[in-house]
Structure formats: C-alpha cells, structure tokens
Design a protein around this motif. Structure first.
Motif, PDB file in Angstrom:
ATOM      1  N   TYR A 252       0.817  -1.212   0.000  1.00  0.00           N
ATOM      2  CA  TYR A 252       0.000   0.000   0.000  1.00  0.00           C
ATOM      3  C   TYR A 252       0.853   1.266   0.000  1.00  0.00           C
ATOM      4  CZ  TYR A 252      -4.079  -2.914   0.860  1.00  0.00           C
ATOM      5  OH  TYR A 252      -5.071  -3.842   0.751  1.00  0.00           O
ATOM      6  N   SER A 253       1.950   1.266   0.745  1.00  0.00           N
ATOM      7  CA  SER A 253       2.786   2.466   0.755  1.00  0.00           C
ATOM      8  C   SER A 253       3.407   2.706  -0.614  1.00  0.00           C
ATOM      9  CB  SER A 253       3.871   2.367   1.836  1.00  0.00           C
ATOM     10  OG  SER A 253       4.818   1.378   1.501  1.00  0.00           O
ATOM     11  N   THR A 254       3.734   1.631  -1.317  1.00  0.00           N
ATOM     12  CA  THR A 254       4.266   1.782  -2.665  1.00  0.00           C
ATOM     13  C   THR A 254       3.227   2.416  -3.573  1.00  0.00           C
ATOM     14  OG1 THR A 254       5.671  -0.159  -2.382  1.00  0.00           O
ATOM     15  CG2 THR A 254       5.274   0.561  -4.628  1.00  0.00           C
ATOM     16  N   ILE A 255       2.005   1.930  -3.478  1.00  0.00           N
ATOM     17  CA  ILE A 255       0.941   2.452  -4.339  1.00  0.00           C
ATOM     18  C   ILE A 255       0.696   3.927  -4.054  1.00  0.00           C
ATOM     19  CG2 ILE A 255      -1.536   2.325  -4.820  1.00  0.00           C
ATOM     20  CD1 ILE A 255      -1.293  -0.716  -4.283  1.00  0.00           C
ATOM     21  N   PHE A 256       0.594   4.271  -2.778  1.00  0.00           N
ATOM     22  CA  PHE A 256       0.197   5.628  -2.419  1.00  0.00           C
ATOM     23  C   PHE A 256       1.317   6.654  -2.512  1.00  0.00           C
ATOM     24  CE2 PHE A 256      -3.097   3.339   0.237  1.00  0.00           C
ATOM     25  CZ  PHE A 256      -4.086   3.517  -0.718  1.00  0.00           C
ATOM     26  N   ILE A 257       2.534   6.249  -2.237  1.00  0.00           N
ATOM     27  CA  ILE A 257       3.623   7.219  -2.160  1.00  0.00           C
ATOM     28  C   ILE A 257       4.629   7.049  -3.288  1.00  0.00           C
ATOM     29  CG2 ILE A 257       5.532   8.071  -0.734  1.00  0.00           C
ATOM     30  CD1 ILE A 257       3.872   7.102   1.711  1.00  0.00           C
ATOM     31  N   ALA A 258       5.230   5.882  -3.341  1.00  0.00           N
ATOM     32  CA  ALA A 258       6.367   5.694  -4.244  1.00  0.00           C
ATOM     33  C   ALA A 258       5.990   5.811  -5.705  1.00  0.00           C
ATOM     34  CB  ALA A 258       7.029   4.347  -3.975  1.00  0.00           C
ATOM     35  N   LEU A 259       4.877   5.221  -6.108  1.00  0.00           N
ATOM     36  CA  LEU A 259       4.534   5.271  -7.529  1.00  0.00           C
ATOM     37  C   LEU A 259       4.293   6.698  -7.999  1.00  0.00           C
ATOM     38  CD1 LEU A 259       2.353   2.082  -7.987  1.00  0.00           C
ATOM     39  CD2 LEU A 259       4.796   2.395  -8.372  1.00  0.00           C
ATOM     40  N   ALA A 260       3.685   7.506  -7.172  1.00  0.00           N
ATOM     41  CA  ALA A 260       3.486   8.910  -7.542  1.00  0.00           C
ATOM     42  C   ALA A 260       4.826   9.637  -7.647  1.00  0.00           C
ATOM     43  CB  ALA A 260       2.590   9.597  -6.519  1.00  0.00           C
ATOM     44  N   LEU A 261       5.730   9.335  -6.730  1.00  0.00           N
ATOM     45  CA  LEU A 261       7.054   9.955  -6.791  1.00  0.00           C
ATOM     46  C   LEU A 261       7.814   9.525  -8.042  1.00  0.00           C
ATOM     47  CD1 LEU A 261       8.149   9.646  -3.056  1.00  0.00           C
ATOM     48  CD2 LEU A 261       7.485  11.721  -4.288  1.00  0.00           C
ATOM     49  N   TYR A 262       7.757   8.219  -8.366  1.00  0.00           N
ATOM     50  CA  TYR A 262       8.445   7.729  -9.562  1.00  0.00           C
ATOM     51  C   TYR A 262       7.820   8.287 -10.829  1.00  0.00           C
ATOM     52  CZ  TYR A 262      11.070   4.442  -6.715  1.00  0.00           C
ATOM     53  OH  TYR A 262      11.905   3.887  -5.794  1.00  0.00           O
ATOM     54  N   ALA A 263       6.495   8.427 -10.857  1.00  0.00           N
ATOM     55  CA  ALA A 263       5.833   9.003 -12.029  1.00  0.00           C
ATOM     56  C   ALA A 263       6.297  10.436 -12.242  1.00  0.00           C
ATOM     57  CB  ALA A 263       4.319   8.936 -11.856  1.00  0.00           C
ATOM     58  N   GLY A 264       6.419  11.197 -11.155  1.00  0.00           N
ATOM     59  CA  GLY A 264       6.909  12.570 -11.267  1.00  0.00           C
ATOM     60  C   GLY A 264       8.381  12.628 -11.625  1.00  0.00           C
ATOM     61  N   LEU A 265       9.168  11.766 -11.032  1.00  0.00           N
ATOM     62  CA  LEU A 265      10.612  11.745 -11.277  1.00  0.00           C
ATOM     63  C   LEU A 265      10.939  11.406 -12.724  1.00  0.00           C
ATOM     64  CD1 LEU A 265      13.516  11.794 -10.016  1.00  0.00           C
ATOM     65  CD2 LEU A 265      13.230   9.344  -9.655  1.00  0.00           C
ATOM     66  N   PHE A 266      10.231  10.403 -13.275  1.00  0.00           N
ATOM     67  CA  PHE A 266      10.525   9.953 -14.635  1.00  0.00           C
ATOM     68  C   PHE A 266       9.631  10.594 -15.686  1.00  0.00           C
ATOM     69  CE2 PHE A 266      11.871   6.112 -12.099  1.00  0.00           C
ATOM     70  CZ  PHE A 266      13.229   6.345 -12.237  1.00  0.00           C
ATOM     71  N   GLN A 267       8.720  11.509 -15.254  1.00  0.00           N
ATOM     72  CA  GLN A 267       7.811  12.183 -16.189  1.00  0.00           C
ATOM     73  C   GLN A 267       7.118  11.177 -17.110  1.00  0.00           C
ATOM     74  OE1 GLN A 267       7.267  15.637 -16.068  1.00  0.00           O
ATOM     75  NE2 GLN A 267       8.423  15.374 -14.194  1.00  0.00           N
ATOM     76  N   THR A 268       6.465  10.195 -16.493  1.00  0.00           N
ATOM     77  CA  THR A 268       5.850   9.114 -17.254  1.00  0.00           C
ATOM     78  C   THR A 268       4.494   9.520 -17.804  1.00  0.00           C
ATOM     79  OG1 THR A 268       4.816   8.221 -15.270  1.00  0.00           O
ATOM     80  CG2 THR A 268       6.969   7.344 -15.857  1.00  0.00           C
ATOM     81  N   SER A 269       4.074   8.771 -18.819  1.00  0.00           N
ATOM     82  CA  SER A 269       2.740   8.967 -19.378  1.00  0.00           C
ATOM     83  C   SER A 269       1.733   8.176 -18.545  1.00  0.00           C
ATOM     84  CB  SER A 269       2.704   8.482 -20.832  1.00  0.00           C
ATOM     85  OG  SER A 269       2.862   7.079 -20.868  1.00  0.00           O
ATOM     86  N   ASP A 270       0.467   8.417 -18.801  1.00  0.00           N
ATOM     87  CA  ASP A 270      -0.579   7.670 -18.098  1.00  0.00           C
ATOM     88  C   ASP A 270      -0.482   6.173 -18.403  1.00  0.00           C
ATOM     89  OD1 ASP A 270      -1.512  10.034 -17.037  1.00  0.00           O
ATOM     90  OD2 ASP A 270      -3.151  10.248 -18.492  1.00  0.00           O
ATOM     91  N   THR A 271      -0.102   5.834 -19.615  1.00  0.00           N
ATOM     92  CA  THR A 271       0.037   4.425 -20.000  1.00  0.00           C
ATOM     93  C   THR A 271       1.118   3.747 -19.182  1.00  0.00           C
ATOM     94  OG1 THR A 271      -0.662   4.952 -22.250  1.00  0.00           O
ATOM     95  CG2 THR A 271       0.495   2.867 -21.927  1.00  0.00           C
ATOM     96  N   VAL A 272       2.243   4.397 -19.029  1.00  0.00           N
ATOM     97  CA  VAL A 272       3.340   3.820 -18.239  1.00  0.00           C
ATOM     98  C   VAL A 272       2.935   3.717 -16.776  1.00  0.00           C
ATOM     99  CG1 VAL A 272       5.721   4.179 -17.464  1.00  0.00           C
ATOM    100  CG2 VAL A 272       5.126   4.541 -19.846  1.00  0.00           C
ATOM    101  N   GLU A 273       2.248   4.710 -16.276  1.00  0.00           N
ATOM    102  CA  GLU A 273       1.767   4.640 -14.899  1.00  0.00           C
ATOM    103  C   GLU A 273       0.807   3.467 -14.719  1.00  0.00           C
ATOM    104  OE1 GLU A 273       0.225   8.443 -13.658  1.00  0.00           O
ATOM    105  OE2 GLU A 273       2.009   9.451 -14.437  1.00  0.00           O
ATOM    106  N   GLY A 274      -0.003   3.190 -15.723  1.00  0.00           N
ATOM    107  CA  GLY A 274      -0.878   2.018 -15.687  1.00  0.00           C
ATOM    108  C   GLY A 274      -0.088   0.724 -15.673  1.00  0.00           C
ATOM    109  N   MET A 275       1.059   0.726 -16.325  1.00  0.00           N
ATOM    110  CA  MET A 275       1.906  -0.469 -16.341  1.00  0.00           C
ATOM    111  C   MET A 275       2.491  -0.761 -14.960  1.00  0.00           C
ATOM    112  SD  MET A 275       3.729  -0.118 -20.056  1.00  0.00           S
ATOM    113  CE  MET A 275       4.682  -1.613 -19.861  1.00  0.00           C
ATOM    114  N   PHE A 276       2.627   0.258 -14.116  1.00  0.00           N
ATOM    115  CA  PHE A 276       3.092   0.023 -12.742  1.00  0.00           C
ATOM    116  C   PHE A 276       2.149  -0.962 -12.043  1.00  0.00           C
ATOM    117  CE2 PHE A 276       5.091   4.551 -12.230  1.00  0.00           C
ATOM    118  CZ  PHE A 276       6.121   4.194 -13.075  1.00  0.00           C
ATOM    119  N   GLY A 277       0.862  -0.745 -12.218  1.00  0.00           N
ATOM    120  CA  GLY A 277      -0.118  -1.635 -11.607  1.00  0.00           C
ATOM    121  C   GLY A 277      -0.291  -2.936 -12.368  1.00  0.00           C
TER     122      GLY A 277
END
Length: 150
Positions: free
Chosen positions: A30-55
């Motif tokens: 849960y902490s990864t979902i709520f905190i880390a993934l948002a940080l990584y999305a911002g850090l790597f400037q990912t698209s919505d598609t790539v963010e969907g691939m995280f899940g």
C-alpha cells in the motif's frame, strides 16, 4: 511481559513471524501504491500508460501465481510461505530504493506482486486450520477438503 522472554521471544515464534510478514507485505504494498509510484511518475515524467503499467505488472504477477501458490500453501506449511514473502518484500523494499529507470519500477512492481502473493492464500489457510481444529464452518472451505488435484 515478565517471564515471557520479552521481545526476542517473539522472533522465535513462527506464528509471530508469519503474521508480521503478512502485515509488512500489506503495508509495503500500500505504501508503494500511495507514495512511491506517484514519486516515480513525477521523477521519470511518465505517461498515463506507463503509470498504468506500474499496476499491470503487479496484477499480472498475482494472476499467474496466486492459484498455484494457493494450492501449494494449502497442502504445505503456510508459515514458511509467509516468511518467504517477507524476505521477498524486504528485497523489493530495498530494490525500490535502487531504481534508476522507469523499467526498473515496472520490474520491481512485478516482483512485488510475486512477493505479495502468499499473503492472502496463507492467511486463508491459517483461518481454515483454526476452523478445522475447532470443527467450525471454516474447516469446510479448505482446498484440501474439496479434493483438488493439480
């Protein structure tokens, strides 16, 4: 806790380690979902598609492993599987601190899906064993009692 051996005594209890690993896996996921993934999305400037691939990596890993692993846990020692999940989750926790590219995040989420997989079936098996022990309704929910053959 006089006479109980204190905190060190807990780490010699397989039940405590199994339950602690379940709690760690759940909170780490849960902490990864709520905190880390948002940080990584911002850090790597990912698209919505790539963010969907995280899940998606997490979900696909669980889709492929939960049923066969559930059967193994049901006929084996669920506490060992929970501890193995704990060890993998600790590795995932460390691994997330080492990611350098967006692909690494997807891989770590996939490994996290594998590491989190023993949690639900093992908790259910523990619940069923308690039911069998006390001749309760939960004992009838076991895969063993259904007689599955894999």
């Amino acid at each position: 806790m006089p006479g109980s051996g204190g905190v060190r005594h807990l780490f010699h209890s397989r039940e405590f380690i199994a339950l602690a690993s379940t709690a760690f896996a759940r909170s780490q996921t849960y902490s990864t979902i709520f905190i880390a993934l948002a940080l990584y999305a911002g850090l790597f400037q990912t698209s919505d598609t790539v963010e969907g691939m995280f899940g998606t990596g997490f979900a696909l890993a669980q889709l492929g492993i939960v049923l066969p692993l559930g059967r193994l846990i049901d006929i084996g020692d669920e506490k060992r599987y929970l501890v193995a999940g704990l060890v993998l989750n600790v590795g995932v926790f460390v691994g997330f601190s080492l990611v350098g590219r967006v692909e690494h995040v997807i891989v770590m989420r996939t490994v996290q899906g594998v590491a989190d997989s023993p949690r639900r079936p093992a908790r259910m098996t523990l619940f069923v064993e308690e039911g069998e022990q006390f001749d309760a309704v939960a004992g009838s929910m076991s895969l063993r009692s259904i007689g599955w053959k894999i």
